[in-house]
Design a protein around this motif. Structure first.
Motif, PDB file in Angstrom:
ATOM      1  N   PHE A 167       0.843  -1.195   0.000  1.00 28.75           N
ATOM      2  CA  PHE A 167       0.000   0.000   0.000  1.00 28.75           C
ATOM      3  C   PHE A 167       0.878   1.244   0.000  1.00 28.75           C
ATOM      4  O   PHE A 167       0.689   2.158  -0.801  1.00 28.75           O
ATOM      5  CB  PHE A 167      -0.894  -0.035   1.245  1.00 28.75           C
ATOM      6  CG  PHE A 167      -1.844   1.121   1.376  1.00 28.75           C
ATOM      7  CD1 PHE A 167      -3.160   0.998   0.987  1.00 28.75           C
ATOM      8  CD2 PHE A 167      -1.418   2.328   1.932  1.00 28.75           C
ATOM      9  CE1 PHE A 167      -4.055   2.062   1.127  1.00 28.75           C
ATOM     10  CE2 PHE A 167      -2.294   3.396   2.078  1.00 28.75           C
ATOM     11  CZ  PHE A 167      -3.617   3.255   1.669  1.00 28.75           C
ATOM     12  N   ASP A 168       1.850   1.270   0.888  1.00 29.26           N
ATOM     13  CA  ASP A 168       2.735   2.431   0.999  1.00 29.26           C
ATOM     14  C   ASP A 168       3.544   2.653  -0.281  1.00 29.26           C
ATOM     15  O   ASP A 168       3.724   3.793  -0.719  1.00 29.26           O
ATOM     16  CB  ASP A 168       3.675   2.269   2.190  1.00 29.26           C
ATOM     17  CG  ASP A 168       2.944   2.396   3.528  1.00 29.26           C
ATOM     18  OD1 ASP A 168       1.706   2.522   3.524  1.00 29.26           O
ATOM     19  OD2 ASP A 168       3.623   2.375   4.573  1.00 29.26           O
ATOM     20  N   ASP A 169       4.023   1.561  -0.880  1.00 28.90           N
ATOM     21  CA  ASP A 169       4.759   1.679  -2.139  1.00 28.90           C
ATOM     22  C   ASP A 169       3.886   2.337  -3.210  1.00 28.90           C
ATOM     23  O   ASP A 169       4.358   3.162  -3.994  1.00 28.90           O
ATOM     24  CB  ASP A 169       5.188   0.302  -2.662  1.00 28.90           C
ATOM     25  CG  ASP A 169       6.205  -0.394  -1.775  1.00 28.90           C
ATOM     26  OD1 ASP A 169       6.943   0.304  -1.047  1.00 28.90           O
ATOM     27  OD2 ASP A 169       6.255  -1.641  -1.802  1.00 28.90           O
ATOM     28  N   PHE A 170       2.614   1.954  -3.227  1.00 29.00           N
ATOM     29  CA  PHE A 170       1.697   2.478  -4.231  1.00 29.00           C
ATOM     30  C   PHE A 170       1.433   3.968  -4.014  1.00 29.00           C
ATOM     31  O   PHE A 170       1.385   4.750  -4.957  1.00 29.00           O
ATOM     32  CB  PHE A 170       0.386   1.680  -4.200  1.00 29.00           C
ATOM     33  CG  PHE A 170      -0.506   1.909  -5.396  1.00 29.00           C
ATOM     34  CD1 PHE A 170       0.002   1.900  -6.681  1.00 29.00           C
ATOM     35  CD2 PHE A 170      -1.866   2.104  -5.231  1.00 29.00           C
ATOM     36  CE1 PHE A 170      -0.827   2.100  -7.783  1.00 29.00           C
ATOM     37  CE2 PHE A 170      -2.697   2.304  -6.316  1.00 29.00           C
ATOM     38  CZ  PHE A 170      -2.169   2.304  -7.598  1.00 29.00           C
TER      39      PHE A 170
ATOM     40  N   SER B 118      -7.671   0.698  -2.088  1.00 31.49           N
ATOM     41  CA  SER B 118      -8.524  -0.086  -1.200  1.00 31.49           C
ATOM     42  C   SER B 118      -8.234  -1.578  -1.345  1.00 31.49           C
ATOM     43  O   SER B 118      -8.145  -2.316  -0.362  1.00 31.49           O
ATOM     44  CB  SER B 118      -9.997   0.207  -1.517  1.00 31.49           C
ATOM     45  OG  SER B 118     -10.838  -0.510  -0.670  1.00 31.49           O
ATOM     46  N   SER B 119      -8.059  -2.012  -2.576  1.00 27.74           N
ATOM     47  CA  SER B 119      -7.747  -3.421  -2.837  1.00 27.74           C
ATOM     48  C   SER B 119      -6.419  -3.817  -2.192  1.00 27.74           C
ATOM     49  O   SER B 119      -6.295  -4.888  -1.583  1.00 27.74           O
ATOM     50  CB  SER B 119      -7.702  -3.652  -4.345  1.00 27.74           C
ATOM     51  OG  SER B 119      -7.296  -4.958  -4.634  1.00 27.74           O
TER      52      SER B 119
ATOM     53  N   VAL C 261      -9.534   4.155   4.495  1.00 29.89           N
ATOM     54  CA  VAL C 261      -8.111   4.521   4.459  1.00 29.89           C
ATOM     55  C   VAL C 261      -7.733   4.998   3.055  1.00 29.89           C
ATOM     56  O   VAL C 261      -7.045   6.011   2.891  1.00 29.89           O
ATOM     57  CB  VAL C 261      -7.230   3.326   4.889  1.00 29.89           C
ATOM     58  CG1 VAL C 261      -5.769   3.564   4.535  1.00 29.89           C
ATOM     59  CG2 VAL C 261      -7.372   3.078   6.383  1.00 29.89           C
ATOM     60  N   ALA C 262      -8.200   4.272   2.042  1.00 35.23           N
ATOM     61  CA  ALA C 262      -7.885   4.643   0.657  1.00 35.23           C
ATOM     62  C   ALA C 262      -8.490   6.003   0.306  1.00 35.23           C
ATOM     63  O   ALA C 262      -7.841   6.835  -0.329  1.00 35.23           O
ATOM     64  CB  ALA C 262      -8.394   3.567  -0.297  1.00 35.23           C
TER      65      ALA C 262
ATOM     66  N   ARG D 274       1.015  -1.768   6.844  1.00 36.09           N
ATOM     67  CA  ARG D 274       2.286  -1.110   7.140  1.00 36.09           C
ATOM     68  C   ARG D 274       3.286  -1.316   5.989  1.00 36.09           C
ATOM     69  O   ARG D 274       3.152  -2.239   5.215  1.00 36.09           O
ATOM     70  CB  ARG D 274       2.902  -1.722   8.418  1.00 36.09           C
ATOM     71  CG  ARG D 274       2.052  -1.458   9.651  1.00 36.09           C
ATOM     72  CD  ARG D 274       2.195   0.000  10.079  1.00 36.09           C
ATOM     73  NE  ARG D 274       1.385   0.272  11.245  1.00 36.09           N
ATOM     74  CZ  ARG D 274       0.246   0.935  11.228  1.00 36.09           C
ATOM     75  NH1 ARG D 274      -0.247   1.352  10.100  1.00 36.09           N
ATOM     76  NH2 ARG D 274      -0.417   1.168  12.347  1.00 36.09           N
ATOM     77  N   SER D 275       4.279  -0.478   5.956  1.00 33.10           N
ATOM     78  CA  SER D 275       5.326  -0.626   4.958  1.00 33.10           C
ATOM     79  C   SER D 275       6.111  -1.911   5.219  1.00 33.10           C
ATOM     80  O   SER D 275       6.192  -2.386   6.348  1.00 33.10           O
ATOM     81  CB  SER D 275       6.316   0.555   5.038  1.00 33.10           C
ATOM     82  OG  SER D 275       5.669   1.754   4.846  1.00 33.10           O
ATOM     83  N   ARG D 276       6.694  -2.402   4.172  1.00 34.02           N
ATOM     84  CA  ARG D 276       7.600  -3.540   4.345  1.00 34.02           C
ATOM     85  C   ARG D 276       8.827  -3.083   5.097  1.00 34.02           C
ATOM     86  O   ARG D 276       9.305  -1.971   4.876  1.00 34.02           O
ATOM     87  CB  ARG D 276       8.013  -4.086   2.973  1.00 34.02           C
ATOM     88  CG  ARG D 276       6.907  -4.817   2.267  1.00 34.02           C
ATOM     89  CD  ARG D 276       7.393  -5.384   0.976  1.00 34.02           C
ATOM     90  NE  ARG D 276       7.888  -4.314   0.097  1.00 34.02           N
ATOM     91  CZ  ARG D 276       7.991  -4.457  -1.207  1.00 34.02           C
ATOM     92  NH1 ARG D 276       7.665  -5.577  -1.784  1.00 34.02           N
ATOM     93  NH2 ARG D 276       8.436  -3.464  -1.944  1.00 34.02           N
TER      94      ARG D 276
END
Length: 198
Positions: free
Chosen positions: A84-87, A136-137, A152-153, A193-195
């Protein structure tokens, strides 16, 4: 095979749209540019542009839809392997490149017009939630339930757009750590969370 009137109209519109995209690249015609000037640039008539797109805002909306659809495909492909964070970082980087300023301005111009007459921009209004759906996905994939993932999205996309609007209105005032601030909004929640760094 004989094409129906709507098929002929659709294919002519698509050909015109392709010529517009070729002529302006990543940018959009500025709002002060007339349909006649745009038509001259792509070597067609302003009457044809008016027939297929209705007005300059109609041209801008159609171009934005096509450009954003192309962007979303590239972003989605990148998101398949990321978080999610990368996106979120990829979205921010995509739309804060200097060559994107014309499109970002055009986006807010059309958004303002659509706020007064959403029925005049149906495709644009329908596509406005595409990034939210993709984020969201990803959030669901990282463990959120559907409602929280959507929330959140939605807030994340709103924050990105708000910061982009601030940059358009007052260039140079945006925080260099804008993405970090956007992602930090989720701290203390059960969000993705981020990786971890390796």
């Amino acid at each position: 095979m004989i094409l129906s009137t709507s098929e002929r109209k659709g294919s002519a519109r698509e050909r015109l749209l392709a010529r517009l995209l070729d002529a302006f690249g990543e940018a959009l015609p500025p709002p002060e540019m007339s349909l006649r000037e745009i038509a001259a640039r792509i070597e067609t008539s302003h009457a044809l542009l008016r027939y297929h797109f209705g007005s300059l805002p109609g041209v801008l909306a159609a171009m934005l839809n096509a450009q954003r659809s192309r962007d979303n495909e590239a972003l989605l492909e990148a998101a398949q392997q990321g978080t999610f964070d990368d996106f979120v970082v990829a979205i921010w980087r995509a739309y804060t490149r200097p060559e994107q300023l014309s499109r970002v301005r055009g986006f807010f111009y059309v958004v303002g017009l659509a706020a007064y007459g959403p029925e005049d921009f149906p495709e644009f209004v329908e596509s406005i939630g595409d990034l939210t759906v993709m984020l969201s996905s990803l959030a669901e994939r990282e463990g959120l339930d559907a409602k929280e993932a959507r929330d959140v999205a939605t807030v994340t996309v709103a924050a990105i757009r708000g910061l982009l609007l601030q940059e358009v209105l007052t260039p140079g005032t945006r925080s260099e750590d804008a993405v970090t601030l956007i992602l930090r909004m989720r701290e203390g929640r059960s969000g993705p969370r981020s990786r971890p760094e390796h």
